[in-house]
Motif scaffolding. Sequence first.
Motif, mmCIF file in Angstrom:
data_model
loop_
_atom_site.group_PDB
_atom_site.id
_atom_site.type_symbol
_atom_site.label_atom_id
_atom_site.label_comp_id
_atom_site.label_asym_id
_atom_site.label_seq_id
_atom_site.Cartn_x
_atom_site.Cartn_y
_atom_site.Cartn_z
ATOM 1 N N GLU A 82 0.824 -1.196 0.000
ATOM 2 C CA GLU A 82 0.000 0.000 0.000
ATOM 3 C C GLU A 82 0.860 1.248 0.000
ATOM 4 O OE1 GLU A 82 -3.072 -0.369 2.906
ATOM 5 O OE2 GLU A 82 -3.821 1.616 2.406
ATOM 6 N N TRP A 99 -6.173 -3.120 -0.440
ATOM 7 C CA TRP A 99 -7.492 -2.637 -0.043
ATOM 8 C C TRP A 99 -8.466 -3.790 0.112
ATOM 9 C CZ3 TRP A 99 -8.246 2.395 1.152
ATOM 10 C CH2 TRP A 99 -7.219 3.272 0.784
ATOM 11 N N ARG A 114 -13.136 1.846 -5.794
ATOM 12 C CA ARG A 114 -11.731 1.714 -6.202
ATOM 13 C C ARG A 114 -11.514 2.082 -7.660
ATOM 14 N NH1 ARG A 114 -8.966 2.910 -2.611
ATOM 15 N NH2 ARG A 114 -7.110 2.158 -3.643
#
Lengths: 321, 530
Positions: A143, A201, A252
């Motif tokens: 991330e 995510w 997203r």
Amino acid sequence: MARMTGRRILSAAPVLLAVTFGVFAVAALSPFDPVKAYAGTAGLTASQAELDQLRANLGVDRPLVTRWWDWLGSALTGDLGTSAVMRQPVADVITARLGWSTLLAGSAFAVAVLLGTGLGVLAARRRGGPLDRAVSGLAYTLEAAPAFWLGLLAIWFFSVRLGVLPSGGLTDAASDTITAGQVASHLVLPALVLGLSQLPWFYLYVRQGVADALDEDPVRGARARGLSERRVLLGHALRSGMLPMLTLVGSRVPELITGALLVETVFSWPGIAAATVQAATSVDFPLLAALTVLATAAVLVGNLLSDLLYGLADPRVGFDG
Amino acid sequence: MTARTARVRGAVRATLATALITGVAACSNPTGSAPADSAVVGIATEPETLSPLLGYGKDGNSKLFDGLLTHDADMKLQPALAEALPDVSADGRTYTYRLRHGVKFSDGEPFTAKDVEFTYRTILDPKTNNASKTELDAIESVTAQGEDRVVFTLKYPYAPFAERTVLPIAPEHVAGRQDVNSGDFTTRPVGTGPYVLTAWSKGEKISFKANPHYWGGEPAVKKFTMAVVKDDDVRATRLRSGELDAAILPPNLAKGFAQDGARRTFAAKTFDYRNVTLPTHHPVTGDTAVRQALDIAVDRQAMVDKLLEDAGKAAYGPVPTDSRWFTAGTERPYDLERAKKVLDDAGWKAGEDGIRVKDGVRASFPLWYTSGDKIRQDHALAFASDARKAGVEVKTEAGTWEVIEPRMKTDAVLAGGGSPADPDFDQYLLLTSSLAGDGFNNMAQYANPTVDQALLDGRRSGDPAVRKAAYDTVQRELVGNPGYVFLTHIDHLYVVNDKWEGPSTQVEPHDHGLGSGPWWNVEQWKPKQK
């Protein structure tokens, strides 16, 4: 369900209108000069008279509202205008590139969702276990890692060190024809990199959701009734645990588009993201507006999709909410 | 949904379907060394268009097209579509070209004088969005006389005009039938050149195949591909992985290939200079003493050694020291002590913080460089540090051209430029006072009547001796009153697989056109005998 879809589509029209006007306004305010961008290095030796003539030819000396109105009028009749920076009709630019971007983003999305969900469920079952610790650590690292850095790393490892995968382009640089085999092998690295950059995510949401669900009363009840671990997980925990992820799917989409931008550049992927950057920095109004409409539509569809999925997965949520 | 978007989506679907179908029959080429009759080169920037009418290939070497003339390895003019060099009238205002017979465009149609007339007229048309048309400013008219003769009449005698006629000729029967600014021709050109375009996947690559009917003979390299790889590191990586046969690289990455036995490194000499503008309209940089002092306070050799890793040389003006146009004796060696003395004598006295002051004016000025350009940033910082030693404060700031442009009149800029074909091309634009502040021309707003006159003599006289004397005058004037501090001329570095006879480099301009690089003559390469 149909009503919600219909209402969303109706409300999309004013949103898209506002967004295109916003793009024209922001572009007009930006310090970038479309004439300089068009002229490129030739502009450094061009006379002022020449630059003025170019400004008139490109029609960028007209007021903002006129320009937007004209663009809108012709866009509604199917003429998206001519891209100044690409020197060809906007429709042609988009036709040539949209498919490749969709292919890349779609594959990446599949990688992120499938891998993220699978790993998330496994990690949630044995929280604190070796798999959970390893994957969670990796997820936080991913991330934080910029997509272009991951891309360079992947090229270095798979193309240079191992020599197993091509490092860029849609096909081998020496090849003229586009074949499915070539595209497939060239797709692996960029799709994997883009997918991995999105994976944390999904993984973290699923892991948390499923883990929470496993602690809830219905699951404990089901366990107490002696149901198999498999049925407990798939029948009870997964269903409620996956709900948060479904909203994530839609939200997203914008992230996927911006991620694709960097990945397409690193891998010389001839997609639409690279064109977007060029259109923006060159203040190429027609191309920029068309691309913004596309991106906005993608986001709206993404949101709609996640709401629909949510409604289907959880009957308590109505479609008119 | 409109008809147009439906068409668009249909086309996307069709593209994907074709891709899948052709895939069944095809087999993928393993990456690695391609046969020697195909070459793949990595380039950093892609052209916006392949239409010469919009500026593609204007300096020659366009691969798909030919100009009336072309340059050989030494940058000497040679006939191409013309049969011989032009006949120039005594007053220097009429240029007559006789055209080569039997030349055909790649679609089979014959090339004629009408195509030449069409090409130049279209470029000069105000409706054509060609930003380089200022370069053809001298043309008053261009007329086809019969099938094989073209006459240019100029508004004023212009000695380097023949150099401009390397620009590619477009076919009237194709390009004349569509919108010049956005028609198909801009992406699917047809020319007379050694190569034919097979595909252009924007952002990825441009593919060419040899033109079997080329009037100059079919090239031995049958397939030629330019892969567009923006990032320097990725380009180096793809070269190393064998996917590219050649690439342009910055000095630090090119060094990694120096010991590679299978590859050769080419350092192309250039006219590509980096300089600092000294705006006449700034109280500090407008002072001739400050200009002279800064000009000798910079350590050019240190910049070449450290910033360019030896890939370049010190610059004392727009003309590189190894050019036949260079005026020997105008080199200014690094001399900090003399720089200080010049400033002392002019009344610039050191203040409390070591920065000089004269009549209440602090010897301080801003210097802008374009953000993201590491070479310019390094030059700017080195210049500032050298100037500081002489007691002049240079505040470096980064910005885009949009930020810099409104400040150019008074603020210094780290600029670049250079054109090898003729000294008139960059010097006239750089130094003529009448062009001060016209677009990006004469950014420093330099005004020197002697230079103005010499530049006029240089462009109008057809006598090489007169021209040489004129450009000598310009270079000597720059010693006494520099409008710019020229820092370096930068070599362009290329790494090429060592499997061909023929790669070499020309002297290159500032602009990285597609025609530059060892592949400028790819049509003459031959596979090496093993």
